[in-house]
Write an enzyme that holds these catalytic residues in place. Sequence first.
Site, PDB file in Angstrom:
ATOM      1  N   SER A 187      -0.404  -0.127   9.932  1.00  0.00           N
ATOM      2  CA  SER A 187       0.461   1.012  10.165  1.00  0.00           C
ATOM      3  C   SER A 187       0.097   2.249   9.353  1.00  0.00           C
ATOM      4  O   SER A 187       0.674   3.316   9.552  1.00  0.00           O
ATOM      5  CB  SER A 187       1.913   0.627   9.866  1.00  0.00           C
ATOM      6  OG  SER A 187       2.081   0.302   8.479  1.00  0.00           O
ATOM      7  N   SER A 189      -1.779  -3.538   6.986  1.00  0.00           N
ATOM      8  CA  SER A 189      -1.637  -2.123   7.322  1.00  0.00           C
ATOM      9  C   SER A 189      -2.531  -1.174   6.552  1.00  0.00           C
ATOM     10  O   SER A 189      -2.625   0.008   6.895  1.00  0.00           O
ATOM     11  CB  SER A 189      -0.171  -1.687   7.157  1.00  0.00           C
ATOM     12  OG  SER A 189       0.627  -2.279   8.152  1.00  0.00           O
ATOM     13  N   LYS A 214       1.063   8.170   2.862  1.00  0.00           N
ATOM     14  CA  LYS A 214       1.761   7.642   4.032  1.00  0.00           C
ATOM     15  C   LYS A 214       3.241   7.968   3.940  1.00  0.00           C
ATOM     16  O   LYS A 214       3.829   8.006   2.852  1.00  0.00           O
ATOM     17  CB  LYS A 214       1.535   6.127   4.074  1.00  0.00           C
ATOM     18  CG  LYS A 214       2.156   5.382   5.243  1.00  0.00           C
ATOM     19  CD  LYS A 214       1.796   3.907   5.121  1.00  0.00           C
ATOM     20  CE  LYS A 214       2.337   3.058   6.270  1.00  0.00           C
ATOM     21  NZ  LYS A 214       1.911   1.643   6.144  1.00  0.00           N
TER      22      LYS A 214
END
Length: 391
Positions: A112, A136, A35
Amino acid sequence: METPVTLENGFLDFDPVQLAPTGRGPLDGLRFAVKDVYDIAGTVTGIGHPLYRQTHSPAEHTSPLVDTLLAAGAELVGKTHTDELTYSLAGQNAHYGTPPNPAVPDGIPGGSSSGSASVVAAGLVDFALGSDTGGSVRVPASYCGIYGLRPTHGLVDDRHTAHLAKSFDTLGWFARDAATMAAVGRLLLPAASAPALTGIRWLSEALDMAGAEPAEQLRALTGDGFAGLTLEQEASVGPLDAFFEAFRPAQAFEAWQYFGDWITTHNPQFGPGVRERFAAAAAITPARAAEARAACDALRQRVRELVGEHTVLCLPTTPTSAIPLNASDQEVDQVRLRTLCMTAVAGTSGLPQLSLPLLHDARGPVGLSLIGPPGSDQALLELAVKWEQSQ
């Protein structure tokens, strides 16, 4: 809300990153992604916002988690998209678009850690790193039909990564199978002598909040125990909105401490939801944040008493499967509220939560979650391996 742009995949194609393995080990031949909150030396950590990327210099160091994985034989093949400054659970980025959800093509991927979940679910990598503050990792794992772990708070080395709210931030990962999840865990989690897990308890309020179909499947799946755990008396933590109401201002206050100066200086444009959350965060006073923190501490004690040293709480990871890409802003916010009520149980208590792709509703997959005692992360992963091998 207009239907957002859907990306071909979850990778940051404008910032390709590839690092060869630096050693040999248990991850030989595996490919992974990270990420865009993990620092990679020589590249900018953009945290899902083009202006943030433009106003920051390349990282000087690489996350020690990445170094560990490379040394164990894995190959890093790219960085992945995230929601703006990681402050969302939807996976829809107003600037970059929405990574696809391979399990529900007309659904959001969840955020996220949207890109990491997307590329794992699509089979483009063997595993991927994400981060989890309010859900997330757990939410996109649930929506995309894959495994995802939120570790015990503070257990995984978080140096050289971006933060949203350090009191709740954790670094986790995704995979399509339990064996890979556990193999990564043996490298990233510290060696621990956690007591053996013996019992499992349904979390009644979470089952009531979830859709009828996933809740019923969970009861049927675990009614005789789970992977050697004995089913114990159903657990109650009280109204779940209390967890949301404590978590929300405590998280928001810390988020503004991290990003407030940058936002005030640069006046970035945010998409729906993220814009309103940062505006609300700016108005939270230290006194209000202290009240919220105290409420979190009380809830933390309540949940930890329920799990003790040997028990696992069992609940659906999310109330539903992935909602449609073209859902209204109001619908997205409503689902977010219900979801946070469930994810804040582990968030406020700092406990590990593993989402397994074992439930579904009419639209798609829903995760089954196991919340364990502090430091039981690897034991939870081994439970998943045991379950998978028994099927």
